[in-house]
Design a protein around this motif. Structure first.
Motif, PDB file in Angstrom:
ATOM      1  N   LYS A  54       0.834  -1.207   0.000  1.00 31.51           N
ATOM      2  CA  LYS A  54       0.000   0.000   0.000  1.00 31.51           C
ATOM      3  C   LYS A  54       0.867   1.256   0.000  1.00 31.51           C
ATOM      4  O   LYS A  54       0.589   2.219  -0.721  1.00 31.51           O
ATOM      5  N   LEU A  55       1.908   1.234   0.823  1.00 33.22           N
ATOM      6  CA  LEU A  55       2.807   2.386   0.889  1.00 33.22           C
ATOM      7  C   LEU A  55       3.506   2.605  -0.445  1.00 33.22           C
ATOM      8  O   LEU A  55       3.617   3.750  -0.921  1.00 33.22           O
ATOM      9  N   ASP A  56       3.955   1.524  -1.070  1.00 33.46           N
ATOM     10  CA  ASP A  56       4.577   1.635  -2.390  1.00 33.46           C
ATOM     11  C   ASP A  56       3.601   2.216  -3.408  1.00 33.46           C
ATOM     12  O   ASP A  56       3.975   3.051  -4.238  1.00 33.46           O
ATOM     13  N   SER A  57       2.343   1.773  -3.344  1.00 32.42           N
ATOM     14  CA  SER A  57       1.362   2.295  -4.302  1.00 32.42           C
ATOM     15  C   SER A  57       1.104   3.783  -4.056  1.00 32.42           C
ATOM     16  O   SER A  57       0.899   4.543  -5.003  1.00 32.42           O
ATOM     17  N   ILE A  58       1.159   4.211  -2.800  1.00 28.83           N
ATOM     18  CA  ILE A  58       1.005   5.647  -2.503  1.00 28.83           C
ATOM     19  C   ILE A  58       2.199   6.423  -3.056  1.00 28.83           C
ATOM     20  O   ILE A  58       2.028   7.444  -3.734  1.00 28.83           O
ATOM     21  N   TYR A  59       3.410   5.933  -2.758  1.00 32.46           N
ATOM     22  CA  TYR A  59       4.612   6.633  -3.228  1.00 32.46           C
ATOM     23  C   TYR A  59       4.699   6.679  -4.756  1.00 32.46           C
ATOM     24  O   TYR A  59       5.284   7.601  -5.317  1.00 32.46           O
ATOM     25  N   ASN A  60       4.124   5.688  -5.416  1.00 29.97           N
ATOM     26  CA  ASN A  60       4.169   5.641  -6.877  1.00 29.97           C
ATOM     27  C   ASN A  60       2.946   6.280  -7.535  1.00 29.97           C
ATOM     28  O   ASN A  60       2.857   6.312  -8.768  1.00 29.97           O
ATOM     29  N   SER A  61       2.030   6.793  -6.726  1.00 27.35           N
ATOM     30  CA  SER A  61       0.819   7.385  -7.295  1.00 27.35           C
ATOM     31  C   SER A  61       1.119   8.753  -7.900  1.00 27.35           C
ATOM     32  O   SER A  61       2.059   9.462  -7.512  1.00 27.35           O
ATOM     33  N   ALA A  62       0.271   9.121  -8.839  1.00 27.91           N
ATOM     34  CA  ALA A  62       0.430  10.423  -9.497  1.00 27.91           C
ATOM     35  C   ALA A  62       0.253  11.554  -8.490  1.00 27.91           C
ATOM     36  O   ALA A  62       1.003  12.554  -8.525  1.00 27.91           O
ATOM     37  N   SER A  63      -0.707  11.427  -7.568  1.00 27.05           N
ATOM     38  CA  SER A  63      -0.945  12.505  -6.602  1.00 27.05           C
ATOM     39  C   SER A  63       0.262  12.718  -5.687  1.00 27.05           C
ATOM     40  O   SER A  63       0.598  13.855  -5.338  1.00 27.05           O
ATOM     41  N   TRP A  64       0.918  11.636  -5.312  1.00 26.88           N
ATOM     42  CA  TRP A  64       2.107  11.770  -4.460  1.00 26.88           C
ATOM     43  C   TRP A  64       3.216  12.489  -5.218  1.00 26.88           C
ATOM     44  O   TRP A  64       3.885  13.370  -4.684  1.00 26.88           O
ATOM     45  N   LYS A  65       3.379  12.122  -6.468  1.00 26.52           N
ATOM     46  CA  LYS A  65       4.423  12.740  -7.286  1.00 26.52           C
ATOM     47  C   LYS A  65       4.101  14.213  -7.561  1.00 26.52           C
ATOM     48  O   LYS A  65       4.997  15.061  -7.544  1.00 26.52           O
ATOM     49  N   LEU A  66       2.811  14.522  -7.781  1.00 22.25           N
ATOM     50  CA  LEU A  66       2.422  15.908  -8.068  1.00 22.25           C
ATOM     51  C   LEU A  66       2.556  16.812  -6.843  1.00 22.25           C
ATOM     52  O   LEU A  66       2.812  18.009  -6.981  1.00 22.25           O
ATOM     53  N   THR A  67       2.379  16.238  -5.672  1.00 26.56           N
ATOM     54  CA  THR A  67       2.448  17.058  -4.450  1.00 26.56           C
ATOM     55  C   THR A  67       3.848  17.113  -3.850  1.00 26.56           C
ATOM     56  O   THR A  67       4.053  17.745  -2.821  1.00 26.56           O
ATOM     57  N   LYS A  68       4.815  16.508  -4.503  1.00 23.45           N
ATOM     58  CA  LYS A  68       6.186  16.509  -3.991  1.00 23.45           C
ATOM     59  C   LYS A  68       6.718  17.924  -3.776  1.00 23.45           C
ATOM     60  O   LYS A  68       7.302  18.216  -2.715  1.00 23.45           O
ATOM     61  N   PRO A  69       6.530  18.849  -4.740  1.00 26.91           N
ATOM     62  CA  PRO A  69       7.025  20.213  -4.508  1.00 26.91           C
ATOM     63  C   PRO A  69       6.375  20.871  -3.287  1.00 26.91           C
ATOM     64  O   PRO A  69       7.054  21.582  -2.527  1.00 26.91           O
ATOM     65  N   LEU A  70       5.111  20.617  -3.066  1.00 27.12           N
ATOM     66  CA  LEU A  70       4.426  21.203  -1.896  1.00 27.12           C
ATOM     67  C   LEU A  70       5.015  20.643  -0.593  1.00 27.12           C
ATOM     68  O   LEU A  70       5.191  21.377   0.384  1.00 27.12           O
ATOM     69  N   ARG A  71       5.302  19.374  -0.573  1.00 27.46           N
ATOM     70  CA  ARG A  71       5.903  18.775   0.632  1.00 27.46           C
ATOM     71  C   ARG A  71       7.288  19.348   0.886  1.00 27.46           C
ATOM     72  O   ARG A  71       7.671  19.590   2.033  1.00 27.46           O
ATOM     73  N   LYS A  72       8.038  19.592  -0.178  1.00 26.85           N
ATOM     74  CA  LYS A  72       9.377  20.185  -0.018  1.00 26.85           C
ATOM     75  C   LYS A  72       9.274  21.591   0.543  1.00 26.85           C
ATOM     76  O   LYS A  72      10.029  21.965   1.450  1.00 26.85           O
ATOM     77  N   ILE A  73       8.336  22.379   0.009  1.00 25.39           N
ATOM     78  CA  ILE A  73       8.147  23.760   0.505  1.00 25.39           C
ATOM     79  C   ILE A  73       7.754  23.729   1.980  1.00 25.39           C
ATOM     80  O   ILE A  73       8.283  24.488   2.788  1.00 25.39           O
ATOM     81  N   LYS A  74       6.830  22.857   2.315  1.00 23.15           N
ATOM     82  CA  LYS A  74       6.396  22.745   3.710  1.00 23.15           C
ATOM     83  C   LYS A  74       7.569  22.371   4.603  1.00 23.15           C
ATOM     84  O   LYS A  74       7.726  22.895   5.710  1.00 23.15           O
ATOM     85  N   MET A  75       8.417  21.452   4.154  1.00 21.67           N
ATOM     86  CA  MET A  75       9.583  21.027   4.938  1.00 21.67           C
ATOM     87  C   MET A  75      10.544  22.197   5.123  1.00 21.67           C
ATOM     88  O   MET A  75      11.045  22.449   6.221  1.00 21.67           O
ATOM     89  N   ILE A  76      10.753  22.960   4.062  1.00 26.74           N
ATOM     90  CA  ILE A  76      11.673  24.112   4.155  1.00 26.74           C
ATOM     91  C   ILE A  76      11.102  25.162   5.092  1.00 26.74           C
ATOM     92  O   ILE A  76      11.804  25.658   5.978  1.00 26.74           O
ATOM     93  N   LEU A  77       9.829  25.478   4.933  1.00 22.20           N
ATOM     94  CA  LEU A  77       9.205  26.474   5.801  1.00 22.20           C
ATOM     95  C   LEU A  77       9.101  25.991   7.234  1.00 22.20           C
ATOM     96  O   LEU A  77       9.230  26.775   8.167  1.00 22.20           O
ATOM     97  N   GLY A  78       8.875  24.720   7.387  1.00 25.23           N
ATOM     98  CA  GLY A  78       8.803  24.142   8.741  1.00 25.23           C
ATOM     99  C   GLY A  78      10.133  24.292   9.476  1.00 25.23           C
ATOM    100  O   GLY A  78      10.166  24.467  10.687  1.00 25.23           O
ATOM    101  N   GLY A  79      11.217  24.269   8.728  1.00 25.77           N
ATOM    102  CA  GLY A  79      12.549  24.422   9.344  1.00 25.77           C
ATOM    103  C   GLY A  79      12.789  25.839   9.821  1.00 25.77           C
ATOM    104  O   GLY A  79      13.600  26.080  10.707  1.00 25.77           O
ATOM    105  N   PHE A  80      12.076  26.828   9.240  1.00 27.00           N
ATOM    106  CA  PHE A  80      12.262  28.238   9.642  1.00 27.00           C
ATOM    107  C   PHE A  80      11.333  28.673  10.751  1.00 27.00           C
ATOM    108  O   PHE A  80      11.432  29.791  11.224  1.00 27.00           O
ATOM    109  N   LYS A  81      10.438  27.824  11.195  1.00 27.59           N
ATOM    110  CA  LYS A  81       9.457  28.205  12.223  1.00 27.59           C
ATOM    111  C   LYS A  81      10.071  28.335  13.600  1.00 27.59           C
ATOM    112  O   LYS A  81       9.492  28.911  14.483  1.00 27.59           O
ATOM    113  N   LYS A  82      11.254  27.808  13.780  1.00 28.80           N
ATOM    114  CA  LYS A  82      11.903  27.854  15.102  1.00 28.80           C
ATOM    115  C   LYS A  82      12.155  29.261  15.445  1.00 28.80           C
ATOM    116  O   LYS A  82      12.139  30.026  16.112  1.00 28.80           O
TER     117      LYS A  82
END
Length: 89
Positions: free
Chosen positions: A61-89
């Motif tokens: 199931k996890l592999d199917s999520i990671y290989n899904s189109a929605s996961w791939k399309l939202t990758k940039p959003l997750r990266k932005i969130k991770m970067i912004l999350g690092g600046f919240k300190k």
């Protein structure tokens, strides 16, 4: 004196018979415990196999999520969130 030796041997024989019976009983107890442990081992092996199968299903199931189109399309959003999350300190 011979009679005393015979009596002594009879007593020793009785003691040995009692000890032998005690050992037979202990052996029976140990055999029962061994069987109980074998059964428990079998149960645990079955549970382990069941958990392995469940884990494999979750991994699929996890592999199917990671290989899904929605996961791939939202990758940039997750990266932005991770970067912004690092600046919240």
């Amino acid at each position: 004196q011979l009679e005393q030796k015979n009596e002594s041997l009879r007593q020793r024989s009785t003691q040995l018979e009692q000890k032998n019976e005690s050992l037979r009983q202990r052996s029976t107890q140990l055999e029962q415990k061994n069987e109980s442990l074998r059964q428990r081992s079998t149960q645990l092996e079955q549970k382990n196999e069941s958990l392995r199968q469940r884990n494999a299903q979750f991994e699929q199931k996890l592999d199917s999520i990671y290989n899904s189109a929605s996961w791939k399309l939202t990758k940039p959003l997750r990266k932005i969130k991770m970067i912004l999350g690092g600046f919240k300190k």
